[in-house]
Each structure stands twice: as C-alpha cells, then as structure tokens.
Design a protein around this motif. Structure first.
Motif, PDB file in Angstrom:
ATOM      1  N   ILE A  22      22.464  28.291  71.301  1.00  0.00           N
ATOM      2  CA  ILE A  22      21.133  27.674  71.296  1.00  0.00           C
ATOM      3  C   ILE A  22      20.114  28.623  71.918  1.00  0.00           C
ATOM      4  CG2 ILE A  22      19.774  25.707  72.126  1.00  0.00           C
ATOM      5  CD1 ILE A  22      22.417  24.097  72.163  1.00  0.00           C
ATOM      6  N   LYS A  23      20.491  29.279  73.016  1.00  0.00           N
ATOM      7  CA  LYS A  23      19.585  30.210  73.687  1.00  0.00           C
ATOM      8  C   LYS A  23      19.285  31.421  72.807  1.00  0.00           C
ATOM      9  CE  LYS A  23      21.386  28.847  78.215  1.00  0.00           C
ATOM     10  NZ  LYS A  23      22.139  29.292  79.410  1.00  0.00           N
ATOM     11  N   VAL A  24      20.321  31.951  72.153  1.00  0.00           N
ATOM     12  CA  VAL A  24      20.113  33.085  71.248  1.00  0.00           C
ATOM     13  C   VAL A  24      19.192  32.678  70.106  1.00  0.00           C
ATOM     14  CG1 VAL A  24      21.235  34.673  69.647  1.00  0.00           C
ATOM     15  CG2 VAL A  24      22.328  34.135  71.825  1.00  0.00           C
ATOM     16  N   SER A  25      19.424  31.495  69.570  1.00  0.00           N
ATOM     17  CA  SER A  25      18.616  31.024  68.440  1.00  0.00           C
ATOM     18  C   SER A  25      17.138  30.919  68.801  1.00  0.00           C
ATOM     19  CB  SER A  25      19.143  29.667  67.957  1.00  0.00           C
ATOM     20  OG  SER A  25      20.418  29.797  67.368  1.00  0.00           O
ATOM     21  N   LYS A  26      16.848  30.473  70.013  1.00  0.00           N
ATOM     22  CA  LYS A  26      15.449  30.377  70.444  1.00  0.00           C
ATOM     23  C   LYS A  26      14.784  31.746  70.464  1.00  0.00           C
ATOM     24  CE  LYS A  26      15.835  26.162  73.239  1.00  0.00           C
ATOM     25  NZ  LYS A  26      15.762  25.586  74.617  1.00  0.00           N
ATOM     26  N   ILE A  27      15.515  32.751  70.934  1.00  0.00           N
ATOM     27  CA  ILE A  27      14.958  34.102  70.991  1.00  0.00           C
ATOM     28  C   ILE A  27      14.727  34.644  69.580  1.00  0.00           C
ATOM     29  CG2 ILE A  27      15.473  36.488  71.644  1.00  0.00           C
ATOM     30  CD1 ILE A  27      16.978  35.338  74.065  1.00  0.00           C
ATOM     31  N   LEU A  28      15.691  34.457  68.698  1.00  0.00           N
ATOM     32  CA  LEU A  28      15.550  34.956  67.327  1.00  0.00           C
ATOM     33  C   LEU A  28      14.415  34.242  66.598  1.00  0.00           C
ATOM     34  CD1 LEU A  28      19.305  35.229  66.241  1.00  0.00           C
ATOM     35  CD2 LEU A  28      17.819  37.037  67.113  1.00  0.00           C
ATOM     36  N   ILE A  34      20.426  26.267  64.713  1.00  0.00           N
ATOM     37  CA  ILE A  34      20.753  27.298  63.721  1.00  0.00           C
ATOM     38  C   ILE A  34      20.352  26.886  62.315  1.00  0.00           C
ATOM     39  CG2 ILE A  34      22.652  28.223  65.098  1.00  0.00           C
ATOM     40  CD1 ILE A  34      24.603  26.699  63.339  1.00  0.00           C
ATOM     41  N   SER A  35      19.624  25.784  62.192  1.00  0.00           N
ATOM     42  CA  SER A  35      19.228  25.327  60.857  1.00  0.00           C
ATOM     43  C   SER A  35      18.349  26.372  60.191  1.00  0.00           C
ATOM     44  CB  SER A  35      18.500  23.986  60.947  1.00  0.00           C
ATOM     45  OG  SER A  35      17.351  24.095  61.768  1.00  0.00           O
ATOM     46  N   THR A  36      18.683  26.707  58.967  1.00  0.00           N
ATOM     47  CA  THR A  36      17.959  27.737  58.224  1.00  0.00           C
ATOM     48  C   THR A  36      16.662  27.166  57.660  1.00  0.00           C
ATOM     49  OG1 THR A  36      20.067  28.716  57.591  1.00  0.00           O
ATOM     50  CG2 THR A  36      18.142  29.393  56.325  1.00  0.00           C
ATOM     51  N   PRO A  37      15.548  27.905  57.771  1.00  0.00           N
ATOM     52  CA  PRO A  37      14.288  27.432  57.169  1.00  0.00           C
ATOM     53  C   PRO A  37      14.461  27.143  55.684  1.00  0.00           C
ATOM     54  CG  PRO A  37      13.912  29.349  58.570  1.00  0.00           C
ATOM     55  CD  PRO A  37      15.391  29.188  58.470  1.00  0.00           C
ATOM     56  N   ALA A  38      13.708  26.183  55.208  1.00  0.00           N
ATOM     57  CA  ALA A  38      13.841  25.773  53.808  1.00  0.00           C
ATOM     58  C   ALA A  38      13.594  26.931  52.848  1.00  0.00           C
ATOM     59  CB  ALA A  38      12.868  24.625  53.519  1.00  0.00           C
ATOM     60  N   ALA A  39      12.626  27.742  53.162  1.00  0.00           N
ATOM     61  CA  ALA A  39      12.309  28.884  52.289  1.00  0.00           C
ATOM     62  C   ALA A  39      12.052  30.112  53.155  1.00  0.00           C
ATOM     63  CB  ALA A  39      11.091  28.572  51.430  1.00  0.00           C
ATOM     64  N   ILE A  40      12.677  31.219  52.774  1.00  0.00           N
ATOM     65  CA  ILE A  40      12.485  32.470  53.529  1.00  0.00           C
ATOM     66  C   ILE A  40      12.000  33.538  52.552  1.00  0.00           C
ATOM     67  CG2 ILE A  40      13.543  34.169  55.067  1.00  0.00           C
ATOM     68  CD1 ILE A  40      15.670  32.139  55.738  1.00  0.00           C
TER      69      ILE A  40
END
Length: 280
Positions: free
Chosen positions: A258-264, A147-153
């Motif tokens: 973790i599974k949801v995060s992979k899909i997103l 669930i780590s957020t990208p550094a810049a969005i």
C-alpha cells in the motif's frame, strides 16, 4: 518473505527485555510482523522478529513492534519461548522448521511472494492461521484498492527502480507488476535485464528512462556510494525525474504494498501534471 540478513539472536534474559509469555504466537520474520501489526489482536502475540525493533530493518511500525519481546531465528530460542504457533520465513533448509516440528510446535512457513496474487494469498494464510480472517480480508481489500489499475492509461512513462549497486527490478518481479499497475512501463527490458539484474550507471546515463525510483536508507539519506551516483544522475534532471523512497519498502509485501502504491501513484500524477503544464 524472508530476507537474507545475518543471524541475530536475542534472548530475553540477556537483553534486558521482558520474558516471552508462553502459549502465544511468535514471528521471527519482519515481513510477517508487518501483517500482524495490521490484523492481529495484541494479546495474541508473544514475540516478534528482532529485525522489527530496528528502524533500518523494520517493515512493521517500530513503536508497535517494541511492545513485544524480540526473537531471532535460532530453533533453541524459539522452542524455549514455548509458543502456540510460529510464523516464519521459509527456513526449512537451515533445519529450524524441522527442529520446531520435532518439538511439537505448529509452524506456518512461507517464502517470498513473487506476484501480487501470491502476496494477497500470504495475507490470507496468516489471517487464517491466527483466526483473524475478517481482519485479513480488510487488509486484502486495502491492498486491492491500492493496486487497482486506472480504467484507461493512454500514456505510460518509462521507469525503473534502481537500487544501490545498480540492482534493478525487471520483468516477472512484484515490483515490475506494481510499476505496470500504476501506469508505468518498466524500462528494464530495454536494457536486456530479466527479473533482478544489474544496470551500470554509465548505461543508465546513456539511455535514461523518464523516471528513476531510487530507494534511500531508513534515515532518508543515501549512503556515500549512492550519493555519488545521485550527483551524477542529477545531470539528467532535464531528461528524467528522480523519486526517492525508503529502501525498506522493497523488502516485503502485505501492507508495505500500500505504501509503495501511494508513492508510485503520486509520481505518475506529478509527471502528468508537469506535462500538462509544459504543453503549449
């Protein structure tokens, strides 16, 4: 962590399954089972939730769950199993937990996690209860990484999770938090929805988001009502992307996150790649 499914009672003596070994850990909640599958030692478990034996309702791997006898939520069945510890959803209102306490059985009960922080706290609570703290921390590390957020969005596509019946995860839900963590902007607020709400198909078609995450049944198909909606939504193909995923991924946190995060994460990568391809 508890889902409001109909009560199912399975007794080892009448279902043909092996007898439940006394003195172990019993879970009667499929979300807890999913965590146990990741962190518990097999010899610790005496029984799992009856829901975990069925692919349509399981959050833990079914093959893993079927190694163990299945148990429902009736207090008399749990007491008869003579467990050392019961891990359960928040069933206090039904009197089950009260009956277990009167029988001298240790109970760890927990409700539905509303946030990712609460979800992680529940993993740690279960790990501590079964004396598997290191394994629990390893799972927490995997969840945190996922669930780590990208550094810049720089760009957040609008998105909703739209279930059968038009149910949509709005602001303040864990699903909303996951959308934000993976670089999406939940479009539910633009429809005036808060928390979980119902979004009519007609309203969705008039003002579609860029992405619709649409859960499907355990066998990968929509039911008849959902299929009709998909057919209509497909008319929006040039305006929006439809991403399917198993509906059971909405039921629980823990390793399911973790599974949801992979899909997103994959959906966002695909959208950005498509935009770059279409860019002049």
């Amino acid at each position: 962590m508890f889902r409001g499914w109909p009560l199912l009672l399975f007794l080892g003596s009448c279902s043909g399954q092996p007898a439940i070994a006394p003195g172990g850990i019993v879970s009667n909640n499929p979300c807890i089972d999913a965590i146990l599958a990741e962190i518990a030692a097999p010899h610790q478990i005496s029984a799992v939730s009856v829901y975990s034996h069925e692919s349509a309702s399981a959050s833990a791997p079914v093959d893993w769950a079927r190694q163990f006898p299945a148990l429902g939520t009736a207090a008399e069945d749990i007491i008869a199993a003579k467990p050392r510890l019961v891990l359960t959803g928040n069933l206090a209102s039904s009197g089950t937990n009260t009956a277990l306490a009167k029988a001298g059985i240790d109970v760890v009960a927990m409700g539905v996690a509303a946030t990712l922080d609460e979800d992680i706290a529940q993993v740690r609570q279960i790990a501590k209860a079964i004396d598997r703290i290191d394994a629990g921390e390893a799972l927490v590390a995997r969840i945190t990484q996922s669930i780590s957020t990208p550094a810049a969005i720089p760009y957040r596509p609008t998105a909703i999770i739209w279930q059968n019946g038009g149910f949509v995860a709005g602001e303040g839900t864990m699903q909303d938090e996951l959308l934000q963590r993976h670089g999406f902007r939940n479009a539910s607020s633009g429809f005036g929805l808060k928390s979980w709400g119902i979004l009519p198909l007609e309203t969705l078609i008039r003002n579609p988001p860029e992405v619709i995450f649409m859960p499907v049944n355990a066998d990968g198909r929509e039911d008849r009502a959902m299929a009709a909606r998909v057919q209509l939504i497909n008319n929006l193909r040039n305006k929006t992307s439809i991403v399917h995923f198993p509906d059971r991924l909405l039921y629980c946190g823990g390793p399911t996150t973790i599974k949801v995060s992979k899909i997103l994460a994959k959906a966002r990568e695909d959208i950005l790649a498509l935009q770059q391809k279409d860019a002049p």
